[in-house]
Design a protein around this motif. Structure first.
Motif, mmCIF file in Angstrom:
data_model
loop_
_atom_site.group_PDB
_atom_site.id
_atom_site.type_symbol
_atom_site.label_atom_id
_atom_site.label_comp_id
_atom_site.label_asym_id
_atom_site.label_seq_id
_atom_site.Cartn_x
_atom_site.Cartn_y
_atom_site.Cartn_z
ATOM 1 N N TYR A 1 0.814 -1.222 0.000
ATOM 2 C CA TYR A 1 0.000 0.000 0.000
ATOM 3 C C TYR A 1 0.846 1.270 0.000
ATOM 4 O O TYR A 1 0.306 2.365 -0.065
ATOM 5 N N SER A 2 2.166 1.100 0.115
ATOM 6 C CA SER A 2 3.066 2.260 0.154
ATOM 7 C C SER A 2 3.911 2.271 -1.117
ATOM 8 O O SER A 2 4.762 1.399 -1.318
ATOM 9 N N LEU A 3 3.663 3.273 -1.963
ATOM 10 C CA LEU A 3 4.438 3.394 -3.203
ATOM 11 C C LEU A 3 5.903 3.637 -2.819
ATOM 12 O O LEU A 3 6.178 4.414 -1.909
ATOM 13 N N HIS A 4 6.826 2.966 -3.527
ATOM 14 C CA HIS A 4 8.234 3.141 -3.159
ATOM 15 C C HIS A 4 9.142 2.930 -4.351
ATOM 16 O O HIS A 4 8.742 2.346 -5.352
ATOM 17 N N ARG A 5 10.374 3.428 -4.224
ATOM 18 C CA ARG A 5 11.372 3.199 -5.273
ATOM 19 C C ARG A 5 12.769 3.249 -4.676
ATOM 20 O O ARG A 5 12.974 3.735 -3.556
ATOM 21 N N VAL A 6 13.736 2.753 -5.454
ATOM 22 C CA VAL A 6 15.151 2.924 -5.150
ATOM 23 C C VAL A 6 15.680 3.862 -6.220
ATOM 24 O O VAL A 6 15.579 3.563 -7.416
ATOM 25 N N THR A 7 16.209 5.029 -5.821
ATOM 26 C CA THR A 7 16.598 6.038 -6.812
ATOM 27 C C THR A 7 17.753 5.528 -7.673
ATOM 28 O O THR A 7 18.562 4.705 -7.228
ATOM 29 N N PRO A 8 17.824 6.022 -8.931
ATOM 30 C CA PRO A 8 18.825 5.493 -9.875
ATOM 31 C C PRO A 8 20.256 5.564 -9.338
ATOM 32 O O PRO A 8 20.634 6.507 -8.654
ATOM 33 N N LEU A 9 21.014 4.536 -9.673
ATOM 34 C CA LEU A 9 22.370 4.379 -9.150
ATOM 35 C C LEU A 9 23.395 4.954 -10.125
ATOM 36 O O LEU A 9 23.189 4.915 -11.334
ATOM 37 N N ALA A 10 24.498 5.443 -9.558
ATOM 38 C CA ALA A 10 25.605 5.900 -10.403
ATOM 39 C C ALA A 10 26.920 5.557 -9.724
ATOM 40 O O ALA A 10 26.998 5.458 -8.492
ATOM 41 N N GLY A 11 27.946 5.391 -10.555
ATOM 42 C CA GLY A 11 29.283 5.064 -10.038
ATOM 43 C C GLY A 11 29.621 3.610 -10.276
ATOM 44 O O GLY A 11 28.762 2.808 -10.663
ATOM 45 N N ALA A 12 30.872 3.259 -10.021
ATOM 46 C CA ALA A 12 31.359 1.920 -10.375
ATOM 47 C C ALA A 12 30.992 0.852 -9.351
ATOM 48 O O ALA A 12 31.008 -0.337 -9.651
ATOM 49 N N THR A 13 30.663 1.260 -8.116
ATOM 50 C CA THR A 13 30.420 0.268 -7.059
ATOM 51 C C THR A 13 29.020 -0.313 -7.175
ATOM 52 O O THR A 13 28.046 0.442 -7.204
ATOM 53 N N PRO A 14 28.879 -1.652 -7.236
ATOM 54 C CA PRO A 14 27.524 -2.216 -7.309
ATOM 55 C C PRO A 14 26.808 -2.121 -5.960
ATOM 56 O O PRO A 14 27.444 -2.116 -4.905
ATOM 57 N N ARG A 15 25.502 -1.998 -6.016
ATOM 58 C CA ARG A 15 24.686 -2.017 -4.790
ATOM 59 C C ARG A 15 24.301 -3.462 -4.502
ATOM 60 O O ARG A 15 23.789 -4.161 -5.379
ATOM 61 N N TYR A 16 24.563 -3.900 -3.278
ATOM 62 C CA TYR A 16 24.194 -5.259 -2.866
ATOM 63 C C TYR A 16 23.134 -5.182 -1.770
ATOM 64 O O TYR A 16 23.361 -4.535 -0.744
ATOM 65 N N VAL A 17 22.028 -5.874 -1.984
ATOM 66 C CA VAL A 17 21.002 -6.003 -0.944
ATOM 67 C C VAL A 17 20.616 -7.473 -0.854
ATOM 68 O O VAL A 17 20.337 -8.105 -1.879
ATOM 69 N N ALA A 18 20.628 -8.028 0.350
ATOM 70 C CA ALA A 18 20.159 -9.409 0.521
ATOM 71 C C ALA A 18 18.657 -9.389 0.758
ATOM 72 O O ALA A 18 18.133 -8.487 1.420
ATOM 73 N N ILE A 19 17.968 -10.367 0.203
ATOM 74 C CA ILE A 19 16.520 -10.491 0.411
ATOM 75 C C ILE A 19 16.240 -11.843 1.066
ATOM 76 O O ILE A 19 16.598 -12.896 0.527
ATOM 77 N N PHE A 20 15.634 -11.790 2.249
ATOM 78 C CA PHE A 20 15.230 -13.011 2.963
ATOM 79 C C PHE A 20 13.744 -13.229 2.687
ATOM 80 O O PHE A 20 12.931 -12.346 2.972
ATOM 81 N N SER A 21 13.384 -14.400 2.162
ATOM 82 C CA SER A 21 11.983 -14.620 1.784
ATOM 83 C C SER A 21 11.266 -15.584 2.716
ATOM 84 O O SER A 21 11.857 -16.570 3.181
ATOM 85 N N TYR A 22 9.997 -15.280 2.943
ATOM 86 C CA TYR A 22 9.129 -16.107 3.797
ATOM 87 C C TYR A 22 7.793 -16.281 3.100
ATOM 88 O O TYR A 22 7.383 -15.446 2.293
ATOM 89 N N VAL A 23 7.135 -17.391 3.412
ATOM 90 C CA VAL A 23 5.855 -17.686 2.778
ATOM 91 C C VAL A 23 4.852 -18.168 3.825
ATOM 92 O O VAL A 23 5.237 -18.560 4.926
ATOM 93 N N GLU A 24 3.582 -18.136 3.430
ATOM 94 C CA GLU A 24 2.519 -18.539 4.361
ATOM 95 C C GLU A 24 2.366 -20.049 4.445
ATOM 96 O O GLU A 24 1.883 -20.578 5.439
ATOM 97 N N VAL A 25 2.736 -20.736 3.357
ATOM 98 C CA VAL A 25 2.515 -22.182 3.307
ATOM 99 C C VAL A 25 3.857 -22.900 3.270
ATOM 100 O O VAL A 25 4.697 -22.629 2.401
#
Ligand SMILES: O=C(O)CCC(=O)C(=O)O
Ligand SMILES: [Fe+2]
Length: 281
Positions: free
Chosen positions: A223-247
């Motif tokens: 319900y909350s609109l969101h974004r990650v602003t465009p990246l610049a520069g040589a260093t990559p952005r790393y984000v880990a995503i931990f996933s969970y499910v109902e079943v």
């Protein structure tokens, strides 16, 4: 080599394994932040002195990232030529990133040790107040790294899942801010004028978070609109995503898995069959 997640998580600041008043207080704070604006951040969740090891883990697997390029509107839906060009359903943006599938990390992965640490999932579950909550059984997607480079980012969108649990590991040189507009729509009101205002940059509606490496974020993005602003520069952005499910036992569909990770495993085909059978029952 066996990795102990407790050596990496700042358990002095975040006593997530010790049931007691400090943990209760921490959870109460997270729940009220999630209720208020759908977002809770645990700054410095990973001890700063251990971060280089996490970055090294990501560097080691980065070459296995499966790249995705799409153009998408905030809803991940098809164009609606019957609507005015300014309508949010007609606003398409470039999206590019790469997911590193979970099976590249090996048994001595720090990220996997955190994900499988017995105290971690129950703590996130309690913060979210979810009743049915299981680690994802998908060997390609349970704990992954999202890698984004110059020009990448994630344009404005509403999530299709109820929540995401992410760990910032490395920022790009420039950009990569997390911007969001809390509770912009509801289950019964799409609020297209509000969405259009955010897409046009209305600063009154937008909050900005500059997450730092080591920060854990729990976010309810439906319900909350969101974004990650465009990246610049040589260093990559790393984000880990931990996933969970109902079943318990769920894995991704073969089609979606192929799209996100570039390949599938036998389990995706087997369980897809099970899921279809279950739907027919
Ligand atoms: O990369 C991030 O920080 C969040 C990305 C996001 O919004 C998503 O995966 O839905
Ligand atoms: Fe999102």
């Amino acid at each position: 080599m066996s990795i102990d997640a407790a050596d990496y998580i700042d358990t002095d600041r975040y006593p997530i394994a010790d049931h007691g008043a400090a943990r209760d207080e921490l959870l109460a704070g997270l729940r009220s932040a999630l209720d208020r604006d759908g977002c809770a951040v645990l700054h410095g969740f990973v001890r700063p002195e251990r971060l280089p090891e996490l970055v090294a883990e990501c560097d080691r697997v980065a070459e296995f990232g499966h790249r995705n390029f799409t153009r998408t509107n905030p809803y991940f839906t098809a164009d609606r030529p019957d609507l005015p060009a300014t309508h949010p359903l007609r606003r398409f943006y470039d999206r590019s990133n790469a997911f590193v599938p979970a099976d590249h990390f090996g048994t001595d992965s720090i990220l996997r040790a955190i994900y499988e640490w017995p105290a971690f999932a129950p703590f996130v579950q309690a913060a979210l107040g979810e009743t049915d909550f299981h680690r994802y059984a998908d060997p390609l997607a349970d704990v992954i790294v999202n890698l984004a480079e110059e020009g990448g980012g994630f344009p404005w969108h509403f999530d299709t899942n109820n929540y995401t649990v992410t760990l910032a590991i490395q920022n790009a040189d420039h950009g990569g801010d997390f911007e969001f507009s809390p509770n912009l729509r509801t289950p019964t009101d799409e609020n297209y004028p509000g969405v259009e205002a955010v897409l046009d940059g209305d600063a009154d509606l937008i909050r900005t978070l500059r997450l730092q490496p080591g920060d854990l974020q729990i976010f309810k993005g439906r319900y909350s609109l969101h974004r990650v602003t465009p990246l610049a520069g040589a260093t990559p952005r790393y984000v880990a995503i931990f996933s969970y499910v109902e079943v318990e036992g769920m894995v991704g569909s073969p089609e979606r898995t192929m799209e996100l990770y570039g390949r599938i495993l036998p389990v995706h085909v087997e369980r897809a069959g099970l899921r279809n059978d279950a739907l027919i029952d």
